[in-house]
Design a protein around this motif. Structure first.
Motif, PDB file in Angstrom:
ATOM      1  N   ASP A  76       0.819  -1.087  -0.022  1.00  0.00           N
ATOM      2  CA  ASP A  76      -0.036  -0.162   0.049  1.00  0.00           C
ATOM      3  C   ASP A  76       0.901   1.342   0.003  1.00  0.00           C
ATOM      4  O   ASP A  76       0.514   2.391  -0.446  1.00  0.00           O
ATOM      5  CB  ASP A  76      -0.777   0.037   1.147  1.00  0.00           C
ATOM      6  N   ASP A 120      -3.859   4.507   2.829  1.00  0.00           N
ATOM      7  CA  ASP A 120      -2.651   3.557   2.490  1.00  0.00           C
ATOM      8  C   ASP A 120      -1.668   3.643   3.918  1.00  0.00           C
ATOM      9  O   ASP A 120      -1.018   2.589   4.108  1.00  0.00           O
ATOM     10  CB  ASP A 120      -1.887   3.878   1.070  1.00  0.00           C
ATOM     11  N   THR A 172      -9.428  -0.442  -2.790  1.00  0.00           N
ATOM     12  CA  THR A 172      -9.712   0.883  -3.485  1.00  0.00           C
ATOM     13  C   THR A 172      -9.643   0.563  -5.096  1.00  0.00           C
ATOM     14  O   THR A 172     -10.625  -0.554  -5.388  1.00  0.00           O
ATOM     15  CB  THR A 172      -8.198   1.743  -3.415  1.00  0.00           C
ATOM     16  N   THR A 212      -4.852  -4.688   4.170  1.00  0.00           N
ATOM     17  CA  THR A 212      -4.579  -3.755   2.984  1.00  0.00           C
ATOM     18  C   THR A 212      -5.795  -2.933   2.996  1.00  0.00           C
ATOM     19  O   THR A 212      -6.816  -3.202   3.708  1.00  0.00           O
ATOM     20  CB  THR A 212      -4.413  -4.662   1.581  1.00  0.00           C
ATOM     21  N   ASP A 213      -5.880  -1.849   2.115  1.00  0.00           N
ATOM     22  CA  ASP A 213      -7.256  -1.270   2.191  1.00  0.00           C
ATOM     23  C   ASP A 213      -7.697  -1.567   0.648  1.00  0.00           C
ATOM     24  O   ASP A 213      -6.899  -1.784  -0.395  1.00  0.00           O
ATOM     25  CB  ASP A 213      -7.186   0.257   2.241  1.00  0.00           C
TER      26      ASP A 213
HETATM   27 CO    CO Z   1      -3.978   0.457  -0.686  1.00  0.00          CO
END
Ligand code: CO
Ligand code: CO
Length: 348
Positions: A50, A90, A228, A225-226
Protein backbone atom coordinates in the motif's frame (compact mmCIF):
# COMPACT_ATOMS: atom_id res chain seq x y z
CA UNK A 1 -18.92 31.08 -2.53
CA UNK A 2 -18.77 28.07 -4.78
CA UNK A 3 -20.99 27.80 -7.81
CA UNK A 4 -23.76 25.42 -6.70
CA UNK A 5 -24.87 24.71 -10.24
CA UNK A 6 -21.67 22.98 -11.28
CA UNK A 7 -21.67 19.15 -11.19
CA UNK A 8 -18.07 18.08 -10.92
CA UNK A 9 -18.72 14.54 -12.19
CA UNK A 10 -20.01 15.97 -15.51
CA UNK A 11 -16.67 17.65 -16.21
CA UNK A 12 -14.50 14.49 -16.25
CA UNK A 13 -14.30 11.14 -18.05
CA UNK A 14 -13.29 8.86 -15.14
CA UNK A 15 -14.35 8.94 -11.50
CA UNK A 16 -12.30 8.35 -8.37
CA UNK A 17 -10.24 5.19 -8.15
CA UNK A 18 -12.13 3.82 -11.17
CA UNK A 19 -9.92 6.17 -13.23
CA UNK A 20 -6.80 4.15 -12.39
CA UNK A 21 -4.74 2.83 -15.29
CA UNK A 22 -5.62 -0.82 -15.86
CA UNK A 23 -3.46 -2.94 -13.53
CA UNK A 24 -2.06 -5.11 -16.35
CA UNK A 25 -0.87 -1.96 -18.20
CA UNK A 26 0.97 -0.71 -15.10
CA UNK A 27 2.67 -4.10 -14.71
CA UNK A 28 3.87 -3.90 -18.32
CA UNK A 29 5.26 -0.40 -17.75
CA UNK A 30 7.23 -1.44 -14.65
CA UNK A 31 8.26 -4.96 -15.66
CA UNK A 32 12.03 -5.39 -16.00
CA UNK A 33 12.89 -1.84 -14.89
CA UNK A 34 16.07 -1.39 -12.89
CA UNK A 35 14.51 -0.56 -9.50
CA UNK A 36 16.60 1.01 -6.73
CA UNK A 37 18.26 -1.25 -4.18
CA UNK A 38 18.83 0.19 -0.70
CA UNK A 39 19.18 -1.73 2.55
CA UNK A 40 16.91 0.79 4.29
CA UNK A 41 14.11 0.43 1.72
CA UNK A 42 11.92 -1.99 3.67
CA UNK A 43 8.93 -1.89 1.31
CA UNK A 44 9.44 -0.69 -2.26
CA UNK A 45 7.91 -0.94 -5.73
CA UNK A 46 8.92 -4.59 -6.15
CA UNK A 47 6.60 -5.57 -3.29
CA UNK A 48 3.48 -3.75 -4.56
CA UNK A 49 2.23 -2.91 -1.08
CA UNK A 50 0.00 0.00 0.00
CA UNK A 51 2.86 2.39 0.73
CA UNK A 52 6.64 2.57 0.60
CA UNK A 53 8.63 2.22 3.83
CA UNK A 54 12.14 3.61 4.37
CA UNK A 55 14.07 2.95 7.60
CA UNK A 56 15.62 5.94 9.40
CA UNK A 57 16.72 4.07 12.55
CA UNK A 58 15.96 0.82 14.38
CA UNK A 59 12.88 2.43 15.90
CA UNK A 60 11.66 4.68 13.10
CA UNK A 61 10.80 4.39 9.43
CA UNK A 62 9.03 6.73 7.01
CA UNK A 63 5.90 5.44 5.32
CA UNK A 64 4.99 7.30 2.11
CA UNK A 65 2.17 7.16 -0.41
CA UNK A 66 0.27 9.30 -2.89
CA UNK A 67 -3.12 9.13 -4.52
CA UNK A 68 -5.02 11.53 -6.79
CA UNK A 69 -8.00 11.20 -9.10
CA UNK A 70 -10.88 12.96 -10.89
CA UNK A 71 -14.06 13.72 -8.88
CA UNK A 72 -16.57 10.94 -8.17
CA UNK A 73 -19.08 13.24 -6.43
CA UNK A 74 -20.46 16.62 -7.53
CA UNK A 75 -19.83 18.62 -4.34
CA UNK A 76 -16.29 20.13 -4.23
CA UNK A 77 -15.90 20.08 -0.41
CA UNK A 78 -16.96 16.40 -0.27
CA UNK A 79 -14.58 15.57 -3.13
CA UNK A 80 -11.72 17.12 -1.13
CA UNK A 81 -12.67 15.15 1.97
CA UNK A 82 -12.87 11.87 0.04
CA UNK A 83 -9.55 12.43 -1.75
CA UNK A 84 -7.83 13.08 1.57
CA UNK A 85 -9.43 10.08 3.32
CA UNK A 86 -8.41 7.92 0.36
CA UNK A 87 -4.80 9.18 0.33
CA UNK A 88 -4.42 8.72 4.09
CA UNK A 89 -5.84 5.21 3.90
CA UNK A 90 -2.66 3.56 2.56
CA UNK A 91 -0.73 4.80 5.62
CA UNK A 92 -3.34 3.29 7.95
CA UNK A 93 -3.34 0.03 5.95
CA UNK A 94 0.41 -0.33 6.65
CA UNK A 95 -0.06 0.28 10.39
CA UNK A 96 1.56 3.73 10.18
CA UNK A 97 0.70 7.13 11.66
CA UNK A 98 0.31 9.88 9.04
CA UNK A 99 2.16 13.12 9.86
CA UNK A 100 2.50 15.44 6.84
CA UNK A 101 0.79 15.83 3.46
CA UNK A 102 1.12 17.77 0.20
CA UNK A 103 -1.66 18.64 -2.23
CA UNK A 104 -1.57 17.48 -5.85
CA UNK A 105 -3.93 19.52 -8.05
CA UNK A 106 -4.80 19.61 -11.74
CA UNK A 107 -7.35 22.38 -12.28
CA UNK A 108 -9.19 23.64 -15.38
CA UNK A 109 -8.63 27.31 -14.55
CA UNK A 110 -10.16 28.55 -17.83
CA UNK A 111 -13.53 26.84 -17.37
CA UNK A 112 -14.00 26.41 -13.62
CA UNK A 113 -14.36 29.10 -10.96
CA UNK A 114 -11.44 29.25 -8.54
CA UNK A 115 -13.90 29.03 -5.62
CA UNK A 116 -14.35 25.36 -6.56
CA UNK A 117 -10.65 24.73 -5.94
CA UNK A 118 -10.87 26.55 -2.64
CA UNK A 119 -13.74 24.30 -1.49
CA UNK A 120 -11.87 21.15 -2.55
CA UNK A 121 -8.77 22.18 -0.60
CA UNK A 122 -10.95 23.09 2.40
CA UNK A 123 -12.43 19.57 2.28
CA UNK A 124 -8.95 18.06 2.20
CA UNK A 125 -7.82 20.23 5.12
CA UNK A 126 -10.90 19.22 7.09
CA UNK A 127 -9.88 15.53 6.91
CA UNK A 128 -6.17 16.22 7.48
CA UNK A 129 -7.12 18.08 10.68
CA UNK A 130 -9.22 15.11 11.81
CA UNK A 131 -6.23 12.83 11.12
CA UNK A 132 -3.78 15.10 12.96
CA UNK A 133 -1.82 15.65 9.75
CA UNK A 134 -0.09 18.93 8.76
CA UNK A 135 -0.38 20.22 5.18
CA UNK A 136 3.16 21.32 4.23
CA UNK A 137 2.81 22.25 0.57
CA UNK A 138 1.53 21.24 -2.80
CA UNK A 139 1.67 21.68 -6.55
CA UNK A 140 -1.03 22.88 -8.95
CA UNK A 141 -1.08 22.68 -12.74
CA UNK A 142 -3.60 23.92 -15.26
CA UNK A 143 -5.26 20.95 -16.93
CA UNK A 144 -8.36 20.26 -19.01
CA UNK A 145 -9.77 17.94 -16.32
CA UNK A 146 -9.96 18.41 -12.57
CA UNK A 147 -7.91 16.05 -10.41
CA UNK A 148 -7.03 16.27 -6.73
CA UNK A 149 -5.17 14.18 -4.22
CA UNK A 150 -2.33 14.18 -1.75
CA UNK A 151 1.02 12.66 -1.04
CA UNK A 152 1.19 11.61 2.60
CA UNK A 153 4.18 10.81 4.81
CA UNK A 154 3.92 9.06 8.15
CA UNK A 155 5.88 7.29 10.86
CA UNK A 156 6.00 3.55 11.41
CA UNK A 157 8.04 1.19 13.58
CA UNK A 158 10.26 -0.89 11.25
CA UNK A 159 9.21 -4.10 13.01
CA UNK A 160 5.49 -3.35 13.08
CA UNK A 161 4.73 -3.00 9.36
CA UNK A 162 1.42 -4.54 8.27
CA UNK A 163 2.21 -5.98 4.86
CA UNK A 164 -0.23 -7.60 2.45
CA UNK A 165 1.52 -10.90 1.94
CA UNK A 166 1.44 -12.54 5.35
CA UNK A 167 -1.78 -14.58 5.40
CA UNK A 168 -1.73 -17.54 7.83
CA UNK A 169 -3.89 -20.60 7.43
CA UNK A 170 -6.91 -20.28 9.74
CA UNK A 171 -6.97 -16.47 9.70
CA UNK A 172 -10.34 -14.80 9.38
CA UNK A 173 -10.75 -11.94 6.88
CA UNK A 174 -12.53 -8.82 8.11
CA UNK A 175 -13.79 -5.99 5.86
CA UNK A 176 -14.62 -2.63 7.46
CA UNK A 177 -16.64 -0.67 4.83
CA UNK A 178 -19.44 -1.68 2.44
CA UNK A 179 -18.60 -2.46 -1.20
CA UNK A 180 -20.14 -0.77 -4.23
CA UNK A 181 -18.80 2.80 -4.35
CA UNK A 182 -17.71 2.47 -7.99
CA UNK A 183 -21.17 1.37 -9.09
CA UNK A 184 -22.90 3.98 -6.92
CA UNK A 185 -20.69 6.81 -8.21
CA UNK A 186 -21.36 5.63 -11.77
CA UNK A 187 -25.05 6.03 -10.94
CA UNK A 188 -24.39 9.47 -9.41
CA UNK A 189 -22.63 10.54 -12.62
CA UNK A 190 -25.58 9.22 -14.65
CA UNK A 191 -27.94 11.25 -12.46
CA UNK A 192 -30.02 8.30 -11.17
CA UNK A 193 -28.81 8.23 -7.55
CA UNK A 194 -31.06 10.15 -5.14
CA UNK A 195 -29.79 12.51 -2.44
CA UNK A 196 -30.15 9.98 0.37
CA UNK A 197 -27.92 7.28 -1.14
CA UNK A 198 -25.50 9.90 -2.50
CA UNK A 199 -25.15 11.36 0.99
CA UNK A 200 -24.74 7.96 2.65
CA UNK A 201 -22.04 6.76 0.25
CA UNK A 202 -20.29 10.17 0.22
CA UNK A 203 -20.05 10.06 3.99
CA UNK A 204 -18.66 6.51 3.97
CA UNK A 205 -16.00 7.44 1.38
CA UNK A 206 -15.05 10.50 3.47
CA UNK A 207 -14.66 8.38 6.63
CA UNK A 208 -11.05 7.89 7.67
CA UNK A 209 -9.73 4.36 8.20
CA UNK A 210 -7.99 5.77 11.27
CA UNK A 211 -10.32 4.29 13.91
CA UNK A 212 -10.20 0.87 12.23
CA UNK A 213 -6.39 0.98 12.12
CA UNK A 214 -6.13 2.06 15.76
CA UNK A 215 -8.59 -0.65 16.83
CA UNK A 216 -6.66 -3.48 15.21
CA UNK A 217 -3.39 -2.53 16.96
CA UNK A 218 -4.49 -4.52 20.04
CA UNK A 219 -5.11 -7.73 18.05
CA UNK A 220 -3.02 -10.45 16.40
CA UNK A 221 -3.32 -9.11 12.87
CA UNK A 222 -1.14 -10.87 10.28
CA UNK A 223 -1.85 -8.89 7.11
CA UNK A 224 -3.80 -5.82 6.05
CA UNK A 225 -4.58 -3.76 2.98
CA UNK A 226 -7.19 -1.20 1.96
CA UNK A 227 -9.76 -1.78 -0.76
CA UNK A 228 -9.46 0.81 -3.53
CA UNK A 229 -9.19 0.83 -7.32
CA UNK A 230 -8.51 -2.86 -7.94
CA UNK A 231 -11.71 -3.85 -6.13
CA UNK A 232 -12.23 -6.36 -3.32
CA UNK A 233 -11.01 -9.36 -5.32
CA UNK A 234 -8.13 -7.46 -6.95
CA UNK A 235 -6.71 -6.38 -3.60
CA UNK A 236 -7.40 -9.79 -2.07
CA UNK A 237 -5.53 -11.37 -5.01
CA UNK A 238 -2.48 -9.28 -4.09
CA UNK A 239 -2.54 -10.99 -0.67
CA UNK A 240 -3.04 -14.49 -2.08
CA UNK A 241 -0.89 -14.65 -5.24
CA UNK A 242 2.64 -15.94 -4.47
CA UNK A 243 1.51 -16.99 -0.98
CA UNK A 244 1.39 -20.50 0.50
CA UNK A 245 -2.37 -20.49 1.03
CA UNK A 246 -5.78 -19.77 -0.47
CA UNK A 247 -8.94 -18.05 0.72
CA UNK A 248 -12.66 -18.77 0.89
CA UNK A 249 -15.01 -15.81 0.68
CA UNK A 250 -18.60 -15.87 1.95
CA UNK A 251 -20.44 -13.36 -0.25
CA UNK A 252 -23.60 -13.47 1.93
CA UNK A 253 -21.63 -11.82 4.71
CA UNK A 254 -20.05 -9.03 2.67
CA UNK A 255 -21.09 -5.53 3.71
CA UNK A 256 -22.43 -3.77 0.59
CA UNK A 257 -24.74 -1.00 -0.60
CA UNK A 258 -27.99 -2.70 -1.65
CA UNK A 259 -28.45 -0.02 -4.33
CA UNK A 260 -25.16 -1.11 -5.88
CA UNK A 261 -26.48 -4.61 -6.52
CA UNK A 262 -29.60 -3.14 -8.11
CA UNK A 263 -27.61 -0.79 -10.35
CA UNK A 264 -25.04 -3.46 -11.25
CA UNK A 265 -27.95 -5.57 -12.51
CA UNK A 266 -29.02 -2.54 -14.62
CA UNK A 267 -25.50 -2.25 -16.10
CA UNK A 268 -24.09 0.76 -14.21
CA UNK A 269 -20.68 -0.85 -13.93
CA UNK A 270 -17.50 1.22 -14.24
CA UNK A 271 -14.94 0.13 -16.85
CA UNK A 272 -12.45 -0.45 -14.04
CA UNK A 273 -14.50 -3.43 -12.85
CA UNK A 274 -13.90 -5.16 -16.20
CA UNK A 275 -10.19 -4.30 -16.10
CA UNK A 276 -9.97 -5.77 -12.61
CA UNK A 277 -11.73 -8.96 -13.65
CA UNK A 278 -9.53 -9.35 -16.74
CA UNK A 279 -6.39 -8.95 -14.62
CA UNK A 280 -7.30 -11.06 -11.58
CA UNK A 281 -10.30 -13.18 -12.63
CA UNK A 282 -8.05 -16.15 -13.37
CA UNK A 283 -7.33 -16.55 -9.63
CA UNK A 284 -11.02 -16.62 -8.67
CA UNK A 285 -13.52 -19.52 -8.66
CA UNK A 286 -17.16 -18.46 -8.25
CA UNK A 287 -19.61 -21.10 -7.13
CA UNK A 288 -22.71 -21.38 -9.34
CA UNK A 289 -24.86 -19.64 -6.72
CA UNK A 290 -22.94 -16.33 -6.93
CA UNK A 291 -25.03 -14.01 -9.12
CA UNK A 292 -23.53 -11.79 -11.83
CA UNK A 293 -24.27 -8.53 -9.93
CA UNK A 294 -22.47 -9.90 -6.84
CA UNK A 295 -19.49 -10.88 -9.03
CA UNK A 296 -19.45 -7.36 -10.53
CA UNK A 297 -19.57 -5.85 -7.04
CA UNK A 298 -16.57 -7.94 -5.97
CA UNK A 299 -14.50 -6.47 -8.84
CA UNK A 300 -15.97 -2.95 -8.49
CA UNK A 301 -13.22 -0.33 -8.07
CA UNK A 302 -13.66 1.30 -4.67
CA UNK A 303 -12.83 4.88 -3.78
CA UNK A 304 -11.65 5.21 -0.18
CA UNK A 305 -12.84 1.69 0.68
CA UNK A 306 -12.36 -0.10 3.97
CA UNK A 307 -9.51 -2.11 5.43
CA UNK A 308 -9.27 -5.82 4.66
CA UNK A 309 -7.72 -7.44 7.72
CA UNK A 310 -6.38 -10.98 8.23
CA UNK A 311 -6.60 -11.74 11.96
CA UNK A 312 -5.95 -14.87 14.02
CA UNK A 313 -9.11 -17.03 14.12
CA UNK A 314 -9.37 -16.90 17.93
CA UNK A 315 -9.47 -13.08 17.92
CA UNK A 316 -11.74 -12.47 14.93
CA UNK A 317 -15.08 -12.16 16.76
CA UNK A 318 -13.56 -9.88 19.40
CA UNK A 319 -12.00 -7.65 16.72
CA UNK A 320 -15.33 -7.30 14.89
CA UNK A 321 -17.04 -6.46 18.20
CA UNK A 322 -14.34 -3.87 18.98
CA UNK A 323 -14.65 -2.30 15.50
CA UNK A 324 -18.42 -2.08 15.87
CA UNK A 325 -18.14 -0.66 19.38
CA UNK A 326 -15.87 2.02 17.91
CA UNK A 327 -18.53 3.04 15.39
CA UNK A 328 -17.58 0.85 12.41
CA UNK A 329 -20.98 -0.78 12.15
CA UNK A 330 -20.45 -2.53 8.82
CA UNK A 331 -17.32 -4.44 9.92
CA UNK A 332 -17.84 -8.16 9.26
CA UNK A 333 -15.99 -11.44 8.91
CA UNK A 334 -16.18 -12.19 5.17
CA UNK A 335 -13.96 -15.22 4.69
CA UNK A 336 -11.11 -17.43 5.89
CA UNK A 337 -7.58 -18.39 4.88
CA UNK A 338 -7.23 -22.06 3.91
CA UNK A 339 -4.29 -24.38 3.24
CA UNK A 340 -5.63 -25.57 -0.12
CA UNK A 341 -5.92 -24.81 -2.95
CA UNK A 342 -2.98 -22.38 -2.77
CA UNK A 343 -3.12 -19.03 -4.58
CA UNK A 344 -6.86 -19.41 -5.25
CA UNK A 345 -9.84 -17.34 -4.19
CA UNK A 346 -12.99 -19.39 -3.81
CA UNK A 347 -16.20 -17.37 -3.65
CA UNK A 348 -18.82 -19.75 -2.19
CO1 CO B 1 -3.87 0.60 -0.73
CO1 CO C 1 -2.91 4.13 -3.44
Amino acid sequence: MSDKTIRLTQTVKGAGCAAKLAPGDLDRALCGLDLPVDENLLVGLDRADDAGVYRISDELALVQTLDFFPPMVDDPFSFGQIAAANALSDIYAMGGTPKTAMNIVAFPGKTMDISVLRAIIEGGLNKLREAGVVLVGGHTIDDSELKYGLSVTGYIHPERILIKKNLQVGDRLILTKPLGTGIVTTAIKAGIADQEVTGRVTQAMATLNRVAAETLEAFEVHACTDITGFGFLGHLAEMVVDSECGVRIWPDRLPLYPEALEWAAMGFIPAGAYNNRNFRGKFVDFSATVSQPVQDLLFDPQTSGGLLIAVADAEADRLVAALQANGIGSAAIVGEVVAQPIERIIVE
